[in-house]
Design a protein around this motif. Sequence first.
Motif, PDB file in Angstrom:
ATOM      1  N   TYR A 102      31.263  21.013 -41.934  1.00 43.83           N
ATOM      2  CA  TYR A 102      31.331  22.005 -43.004  1.00 43.83           C
ATOM      3  C   TYR A 102      32.142  23.203 -42.521  1.00 43.83           C
ATOM      4  N   ARG A 103      32.477  24.087 -43.461  1.00 44.99           N
ATOM      5  CA  ARG A 103      33.146  25.338 -43.091  1.00 44.99           C
ATOM      6  C   ARG A 103      32.620  26.463 -43.965  1.00 44.99           C
ATOM      7  N   TRP A 104      32.616  27.656 -43.390  1.00 40.92           N
ATOM      8  CA  TRP A 104      32.217  28.843 -44.130  1.00 40.92           C
ATOM      9  C   TRP A 104      33.427  29.354 -44.898  1.00 40.92           C
ATOM     10  N   ALA A 105      33.324  29.467 -46.198  1.00 45.43           N
ATOM     11  CA  ALA A 105      34.438  29.944 -47.021  1.00 45.43           C
ATOM     12  C   ALA A 105      33.897  30.538 -48.309  1.00 45.43           C
ATOM     13  N   ASP A 106      34.487  31.664 -48.718  1.00 45.27           N
ATOM     14  CA  ASP A 106      34.120  32.312 -49.988  1.00 45.27           C
ATOM     15  C   ASP A 106      32.626  32.590 -50.089  1.00 45.27           C
ATOM     16  N   GLY A 107      32.041  33.006 -48.962  1.00 49.38           N
ATOM     17  CA  GLY A 107      30.627  33.367 -48.969  1.00 49.38           C
ATOM     18  C   GLY A 107      29.677  32.203 -49.079  1.00 49.38           C
ATOM     19  N   GLY A 108      30.128  30.992 -48.733  1.00 51.03           N
ATOM     20  CA  GLY A 108      29.268  29.822 -48.787  1.00 51.03           C
ATOM     21  C   GLY A 108      29.705  28.755 -47.803  1.00 51.03           C
ATOM     22  N   VAL A 109      28.980  27.655 -47.776  1.00 49.04           N
ATOM     23  CA  VAL A 109      29.272  26.534 -46.870  1.00 49.04           C
ATOM     24  C   VAL A 109      29.785  25.358 -47.684  1.00 49.04           C
ATOM     25  N   GLN A 110      30.971  24.863 -47.305  1.00 48.82           N
ATOM     26  CA  GLN A 110      31.611  23.776 -48.031  1.00 48.82           C
ATOM     27  C   GLN A 110      31.891  22.604 -47.093  1.00 48.82           C
ATOM     28  N   ARG A 225      31.842  28.104 -34.266  1.00 51.56           N
ATOM     29  CA  ARG A 225      31.213  26.809 -34.525  1.00 51.56           C
ATOM     30  C   ARG A 225      29.707  26.953 -34.398  1.00 51.56           C
ATOM     31  N   LEU A 226      28.986  26.501 -35.408  1.00 50.04           N
ATOM     32  CA  LEU A 226      27.529  26.547 -35.393  1.00 50.04           C
ATOM     33  C   LEU A 226      26.996  25.131 -35.577  1.00 50.04           C
ATOM     34  N   LEU A 227      26.207  24.658 -34.629  1.00 45.80           N
ATOM     35  CA  LEU A 227      25.640  23.312 -34.662  1.00 45.80           C
ATOM     36  C   LEU A 227      24.165  23.398 -35.043  1.00 45.80           C
ATOM     37  N   VAL A 228      23.796  22.636 -36.061  1.00 43.66           N
ATOM     38  CA  VAL A 228      22.421  22.646 -36.558  1.00 43.66           C
ATOM     39  C   VAL A 228      21.880  21.220 -36.454  1.00 43.66           C
ATOM     40  N   PRO A 229      20.901  20.968 -35.580  1.00 47.43           N
ATOM     41  CA  PRO A 229      20.358  19.615 -35.425  1.00 47.43           C
ATOM     42  C   PRO A 229      19.640  19.132 -36.673  1.00 47.43           C
ATOM     43  N   ASP A 230      19.439  17.841 -36.747  1.00 44.54           N
ATOM     44  CA  ASP A 230      18.679  17.238 -37.847  1.00 44.54           C
ATOM     45  C   ASP A 230      17.279  17.834 -37.877  1.00 44.54           C
ATOM     46  N   GLY A 231      16.842  18.291 -39.040  1.00 40.99           N
ATOM     47  CA  GLY A 231      15.517  18.873 -39.183  1.00 40.99           C
ATOM     48  C   GLY A 231      15.460  20.375 -39.005  1.00 40.99           C
ATOM     49  N   ALA A 232      16.523  20.964 -38.468  1.00 38.94           N
ATOM     50  CA  ALA A 232      16.552  22.415 -38.277  1.00 38.94           C
ATOM     51  C   ALA A 232      17.068  23.102 -39.537  1.00 38.94           C
ATOM     52  N   GLU A 233      16.692  24.369 -39.697  1.00 41.52           N
ATOM     53  CA  GLU A 233      17.132  25.150 -40.848  1.00 41.52           C
ATOM     54  C   GLU A 233      17.576  26.528 -40.382  1.00 41.52           C
ATOM     55  N   VAL A 234      18.738  26.965 -40.869  1.00 42.47           N
ATOM     56  CA  VAL A 234      19.298  28.259 -40.493  1.00 42.47           C
ATOM     57  C   VAL A 234      19.728  28.999 -41.761  1.00 42.47           C
ATOM     58  N   THR A 235      19.443  30.292 -41.812  1.00 40.83           N
ATOM     59  CA  THR A 235      19.949  31.132 -42.896  1.00 40.83           C
ATOM     60  C   THR A 235      21.090  31.984 -42.352  1.00 40.83           C
ATOM     61  N   LEU A 236      22.252  31.899 -42.986  1.00 40.12           N
ATOM     62  CA  LEU A 236      23.401  32.715 -42.620  1.00 40.12           C
ATOM     63  C   LEU A 236      23.477  33.903 -43.568  1.00 40.12           C
ATOM     64  N   LYS A 237      23.535  35.108 -42.986  1.00 41.58           N
ATOM     65  CA  LYS A 237      23.613  36.333 -43.769  1.00 41.58           C
ATOM     66  C   LYS A 237      25.003  36.936 -43.632  1.00 41.58           C
ATOM     67  N   ALA A 250      24.325  19.509 -39.199  1.00 37.08           N
ATOM     68  CA  ALA A 250      25.539  20.155 -39.694  1.00 37.08           C
ATOM     69  C   ALA A 250      26.333  20.727 -38.537  1.00 37.08           C
ATOM     70  N   ASP A 251      27.650  20.587 -38.623  1.00 40.72           N
ATOM     71  CA  ASP A 251      28.592  21.198 -37.695  1.00 40.72           C
ATOM     72  C   ASP A 251      29.443  22.141 -38.550  1.00 40.72           C
ATOM     73  N   VAL A 252      29.147  23.442 -38.473  1.00 40.13           N
ATOM     74  CA  VAL A 252      29.737  24.412 -39.382  1.00 40.13           C
ATOM     75  C   VAL A 252      30.799  25.237 -38.657  1.00 40.13           C
ATOM     76  N   ARG A 253      32.014  25.208 -39.188  1.00 40.38           N
ATOM     77  CA  ARG A 253      33.093  26.054 -38.664  1.00 40.38           C
ATOM     78  C   ARG A 253      33.082  27.370 -39.406  1.00 40.38           C
ATOM     79  N   LEU A 254      33.038  28.453 -38.654  1.00 48.47           N
ATOM     80  CA  LEU A 254      32.968  29.778 -39.257  1.00 48.47           C
ATOM     81  C   LEU A 254      34.336  30.445 -39.348  1.00 48.47           C
ATOM     82  N   ARG A 255      35.336  29.897 -38.665  1.00 48.77           N
ATOM     83  CA  ARG A 255      36.698  30.441 -38.723  1.00 48.77           C
ATOM     84  C   ARG A 255      37.700  29.302 -38.753  1.00 48.77           C
TER      85      ARG A 255
END
Length: 255
Positions: A102-110, A225-237, A250-255
């Motif tokens: 996933y990637r962070w874009a426009d204030g959300g995760v896509q 890069r933010l890695l979230v294991p299966d079963g984990a939950e993260v809130t991005l502010k 989830a493997d989330v790219r922030l930039r």
Amino acid sequence: MAQRLVGCLLAAASLVAGCKERSDKPIAGLLAAGAPVVRKEGKAEYTIAVGAQLLGDVKLTATGPAVLEYFGGGLRFLEKGDTLEVGDADEAKLHGSNLPSYRWADGGVQEAPRALRIVAARYTNVQVTPKSAHEDAYSSTQYFVAFFTPNGLSRLGSDTKHEGPHQPLPAPPFRPKVPFIHAGDLGEGGLVAVVEDGFAVAETDDLATAVLLEGREVPLGRTVRLLVPDGAEVTLKGPGGVEVEVEGPADVRLR
């Protein structure tokens, strides 16, 4: 008698041929650790440094959350008490990441295409925490010291001649901004992460990594890069009161 001898020799040869020797090439690296990861050899134990290459026959025990990155791209998350022989993991056989991208874009995760990276170039062949960094390593934040810097371990003790990376960097364009993955500070500012359940792993643009623990509010600073294991939950502010929930895997790219 001669026929029996030949038969025995052939049987022995077939047994030898059927035995596969383990490769001496590293197949994974310790991407991040929230507590020491221990390598066991008989009765001896050694603490693995973040950023170290790991051979397939290395036996590990995690004393807290951690993640291995296999050179094929697979990720293996560990929790307190987990034991593992590195080469036996299913992730060792993968070609590509086993986490949705996933990637962070426009204030959300896509959803996003999987990022391509040369994994092996991110790790060093120093496999254990240097002795000069052992003092209070198990009981304080000194464990998270950045063991590997562009100038080696010049700040971690007087006897640094034989410690730290000394190999030349990969040739451009494969050269990372610093030589290797290392434990370090994420920096100030940026998005803020709150781990609601489990843990997450952050990686910055200079290859520093850190484990984010449950219930803490952490500025992600230079995290890319933010890695979230299966079963984990993260809130991005984000700015303007934006809050986005990310559920693993989830493997989330922030930039």
